[in-house]
Every structure is written in structure tokens, then in C-alpha cells.
Design an enzyme around this catalytic site. Structure first.
Site, PDB file in Angstrom:
ATOM      1  N   ASN A  44       0.879  -1.170   0.000  1.00 28.37           N
ATOM      2  CA  ASN A  44       0.000   0.000   0.000  1.00 28.37           C
ATOM      3  C   ASN A  44       0.916   1.220   0.000  1.00 28.37           C
ATOM      4  OD1 ASN A  44      -1.778   2.048   0.488  1.00 28.37           O
ATOM      5  ND2 ASN A  44      -2.651   1.170   2.359  1.00 28.37           N
TER       6      ASN A  44
ATOM      7  N   ARG B 262      -2.610  -2.135  -3.391  1.00 25.70           N
ATOM      8  CA  ARG B 262      -3.808  -1.320  -3.215  1.00 25.70           C
ATOM      9  C   ARG B 262      -3.700  -0.148  -4.188  1.00 25.70           C
ATOM     10  NH1 ARG B 262      -5.306   2.963   1.448  1.00 25.70           N
ATOM     11  NH2 ARG B 262      -7.423   3.321   0.744  1.00 25.70           N
TER      12      ARG B 262
ATOM     13  N   HIS C 197     -12.694   3.356  -0.061  1.00 25.07           N
ATOM     14  CA  HIS C 197     -12.679   2.382   1.045  1.00 25.07           C
ATOM     15  C   HIS C 197     -13.440   1.109   0.660  1.00 25.07           C
ATOM     16  CE1 HIS C 197     -12.288   5.765   4.296  1.00 25.07           C
ATOM     17  NE2 HIS C 197     -11.092   5.274   3.998  1.00 25.07           N
TER      18      HIS C 197
ATOM     19  N   ARG D 110      -9.948  16.175   6.871  1.00 24.68           N
ATOM     20  CA  ARG D 110     -10.742  16.577   5.695  1.00 24.68           C
ATOM     21  C   ARG D 110     -12.111  17.091   6.144  1.00 24.68           C
ATOM     22  NH1 ARG D 110     -10.081  11.079   2.443  1.00 24.68           N
ATOM     23  NH2 ARG D 110      -8.299  10.635   3.752  1.00 24.68           N
TER      24      ARG D 110
ATOM     25  N   GLU E 258      -8.164  -4.969   5.153  1.00 22.72           N
ATOM     26  CA  GLU E 258      -8.073  -4.754   3.710  1.00 22.72           C
ATOM     27  C   GLU E 258      -6.931  -5.562   3.099  1.00 22.72           C
ATOM     28  OE1 GLU E 258      -8.344  -0.787   5.237  1.00 22.72           O
ATOM     29  OE2 GLU E 258      -8.971  -0.113   3.248  1.00 22.72           O
TER      30      GLU E 258
END
Ligand code: AMP
Length: 418
Positions: free
Chosen positions: A14, A98, A187, A248, A398
């Protein structure tokens, strides 16, 4: 004697702009053989930490400063050295990456050919912060693991089942047709994993399950899942839309952007920075983007009153926005079997979960305080009372999905069964 790990492990990568996370995973059971991170890449402080798990005798983490040019390639070379030293290279059957944005093109894990790499590069215009970094990881891994298949698993893929009415913005349609401006959702790998796990826990075939899953970490997104498929999600064209996150803003009135630029003189780059890096929990609290720190501050009567007030305010806005998002996404479902919490906050913060569930009493959620306090730090469970609609805490994984899908792709084409 060093125990031999099973063959067919997948190295999962990742890659971000300044970090590279990796794990070597047995796709059959999700067990990590090693994992770690190279961080502060592209600076002279770059270092790599590799943790060895229980299969190996020596499980002391390996930590080393990286040599110039301190880049992703240097990190992967160091990782290869370590894997070679521990005789693990031969056990790797594939490298799974990823990749954040697959656009409309990729709804499945994909073997990375030169053409696929080119398309990921072209899609960088939709995800300028993420896809270029993902590609750097792919290129470095291709050089280091010549001959091994490399697979891309896209964060957007799970959401490609969204219907048009969910992904079309109320903008001129030509912007979608000519420039691919639409909701994509992110996601996806996490929402996919936790929904499958929740179906298992509830003893129901995933094809018959209707869920809303809330992935709450530094990035946060909420997804409506109908018959096991994503039908709508809070994140949009970029991961900036939706609920408030660590730094964010989530959704705001777009008019604020014009006001900041035209009336207050901010440049677009400054606005971008504010919305992505200076807003969210950090922006409102003026203290931290970290939920745990804010909870501590909010509950500590010895802190300065102003700090307590702002920490509480940030958490209140956060929980209210998430509850609203859950309620609004329920409009796409005609049944709701369970709400799912995952991600660093969703998996660990009993405080945030309780607050969100209290806000959602109209949807028949009734939290069980004891179960809520117990389902933390890797434990899963239904945190609501028996007469309530269920709400499950499910730790996400994940990396395991990426390992499993990479391995499936190589063995059978593709059959998803996490
Ligand atoms: P992630 O991006 O999934 O790693 O999640 C990071 C977020 O999880 C940060 O805001 C952390 O403060 C939060 N988090 C992790 N552990 C806890 C905890 N025990 N209580 C509250 N928040 C936590």
C-alpha cells in the site's frame, strides 16, 4: 529451528507519497507473516520497520534508516534483503497492490500489464494524490520481484455496482460523459470485507444482506449495501466528499470555496490544503486530528475550558454528521439488517459509537453499554440490545482481501469468497 511458512503467500503493498506499508500474508487464513512500514520517504529521516510474526523465531522488529535516495525503491530493496535473509522470497506467489482509483474501468482485481499500468497512470487525473504514489510502488515492486505477477486491487471497485441515480451529480450531464465527473466511492475493500464478515456473524448469505457500513478512521466513509452490493456511498468524485474526517472537511457548501477565493483572497491551492489537511476534527477542535486525543481532552475536567469545549464540539459535529449520513443512506434500502462500524475509530471508540447510535434512535438503535465497551481492540460483536436493530463492530482487514483476491485471480481467474 525456523518454521517454514506455507507457500503461496502474497506480498501486499500500500504505497503512499511518503510511505510504503507492506505485509506478507497467507491468503487462506489472513495470517500475517511479516508486516511493516517505510515512512518519511523522500526525506533524510526515511526509515523502515519490519515486524516478524509468530511463525519466525526472531520476532524482534527490524528497524533501519534508509540510504539515499531515501525513496520507495530503496525501501523495497531493503524489504527484499530482509525477506531473502529470512528465506521468505520463495514463498511469495504474487504481489498485490492497493490502488485507490480504478475509475469506471476496473470493478475487479486486475493483473498489472503494461496497458493496465498506463491506465492507472491516466486515472491519476482523478486521484492526483494517490494513483501516482500507487504506481511508484508498482514500478518498484516490478523491478524487485521480476517474474512475479503483480495485481491491482482498487478502492473504488466495490462501488461500481452503484446505480446511476446514486453516482450522477446534478451537474451538466456532459461533465460526466466527457470528463467522468461522477461519484466513485472509496474504502471499497474495507466495506466489502466487513459486510462479508458481518453476514457470516449473522449466519445469513451475503446476497440476502442489507447493511450500512461506517468506516471511521482518519478517512471516513459510509456505504449502503443491498443484497451484498454497494448501492451508494458518502465519498464521491474524490475522498473529500461525505462526512467530516480527521483533517478533511467532508461535504461543505461549494459556495464557501467561491467566498474564500473571491472575497477572502485565498488561492485555490490554499483552499485545497484547508479542505484536505486543516479541516475535520483538527480544524474544528484546533487541537488534534486524532479521535483518541480529543476524547481524552473532552472528558478531562482538568483541561482548559476552551480546549474541552472545542474537543467536545468537534466530536459532536463528527458524530452528528455520521448519524445523518447513515440515516440518509438508508433511503436507498428497503430493509436494514445491521449497521457496521469499522476503522480505527469505529473499531475502538465506544464513546463515538454510543453517540452516533443515540442520535439514530428513530432507526431503532438501542445501544448495550456493556457490549459497546467490550467490542474494542480487535474484538467484534453486536453492541445493541436484543430488541434493537443490530449494530456490529467488525475489525477491517483490507490487506487480507488484497492477498486473497490476488491469489484467487491467479488461480481461477476471479472468484471472490472472503
Ligand atoms: P485509522 O485511520 O483506521 O488507523 O484510524 C485512526 C483513528 O482511529 C484516529 O483518529 C485514532 O485516534 C482513532 N483511534 C484508534 N484507537 C482509538 C481508541 N482506542 N479510541 C478512540 N479512537 C481511536
Amino acid at each position: 529451528m525456523q518454521m517454514k511458512t506455507k507457500p503461496h503467500s502474497v506480498l501486499v503493498i500500500n504505497c503512499g507519497s511518503s510511505s510504503l506499508k507492506f505485509s506478507l500474508i497467507n491468503p487462506a487464513d489472513g495470517i500475517n507473516i511479516i508486516d511493516g512500514i517505510a515512512e518519511r520517504l523522500m526525506t533524510s529521516d526515511a526509515k523502515i520497520i519490519i515486524k516478524f510474526h509468530h511463525h519466525l523465531k526472531n520476532n524482534t522488529p527490524f528497524e533501519k534508516n534508509l540510504a539515499p535516495p531515501f525513496d520507495h525503491k530503496t525501501a523495497i530493496e531493503q524489504l527484499v534483503n530482509c525477506l531473502t535473509e529470512h528465506q521468505l522470497v520463495d514463498q511469495i506467489s504474487a504481489v498485490g497492490h492497493r490502488v485507490v482509483h480504478g475509475g469506471e474501468k476496473y470493478s475487479q482485481p486486475t493483473l498489472i500489464t503494461p496497458q493496465v499500468a498506463k491506465t492507472i497512470d491516466e486515472l491519476a487525473k482523478l486521484a492526483p494524490l494517490h494513483n501516482p504514489a500507487n504506481l511508484i510502488g508498482i514500478t518498484a515492486a516490478q523491478k524487485a520481484f521480476r517474474g512475479l505477477p503483480q495485481v491491482a486491487v482498487f478502492d473504488t471497485a466495490f462501488h461500481q455496482t452503484m446505480p446511476e441515480k446514486a453516482y450522477i451529480y446534478a451537474l451538466p450531464y456532459a461533465l460526466y460523459q466527457e470528463h467522468s465527473i461522477r461519484k466513485y466511492g472509496f474504502h471499497g475493500t474495507s466495506h466489502y470485507f466487513v459486510s462479508k464478515q458481518c453476514a457470516k456473524q449473522m449466519n445469513k448469505p451475503i446476497e440476502q444482506c442489507h447493511f450500512i457500513s461506517a468506516h471511521l478512521g482518519n478517512g471516513c466513509s459510509v456505504t449502503a449495501i443491498k443484497n451484498g452490493q454497494s448501492i451508494d456511498s458518502s465519498m464521491g468524485f474524490t475522498p473529500l466528499e461525505g462526512v467530516m474526517m480527521g483533517t478533511r472537511s467532508g461535504s461543505i457548501d461549494p459556495g464557501i470555496i467561491f467566498y474564500l477565493v473571491e472575497q477572502l483572497g485565498y488561492s485555490l491551492a490554499e483552499v485545497n490544503n484547508i479542505l484536505n489537511k486543516e479541516s475535520g476534527l483538527l480544524g474544528v477542535s484546533q487541537l488534534s486530528n486524532d479521535c483518541r486525543s480529543l476524547e481524552k481532552m473532552a472528558l478531562n475536567n482538568d483541561s482548559e475550558p476552551k480546549k474541552i469545549r472545542l474537543a467536545k464540539l468537534a466530536l459532536n459535529v463528527f458524530c452528528y454528521q455520521i448519524a445523518k449520513s447513515i440515516a440518509s443512506l438508508s433511503a436507498g434500502l428497503n430493509q436494514l439488517d445491521a449497521l457496521i462500524f469499522t476503522g480505527g475509530i469505529g473499531e475502538n471508540s465506544a464513546f463515538v459509537r454510543r453517540k452516533i447510535l443515540k442520535q439514530l434512535s428513530l432507526l431503532n438503535f438501542n445501544v448495550d453499554d456493556q457490549a459497546n465497551d467490550t467490542a474494542r481492540f480487535g474484538a467484534s460483536g453486536n453492541i445493541c440490545q436484543q430488541d434493537s436493530r443490530p449494530c456490529w463492530v467488525i475489525p477491517t482487514n483490507e490487506e487480507w482481501v488484497i492477498a486473497q483476491q490476488s491469489s484467487q485471480l491467479l488461480k481461477h481467474g476471479l472468484k471472490q469468497d472472503t
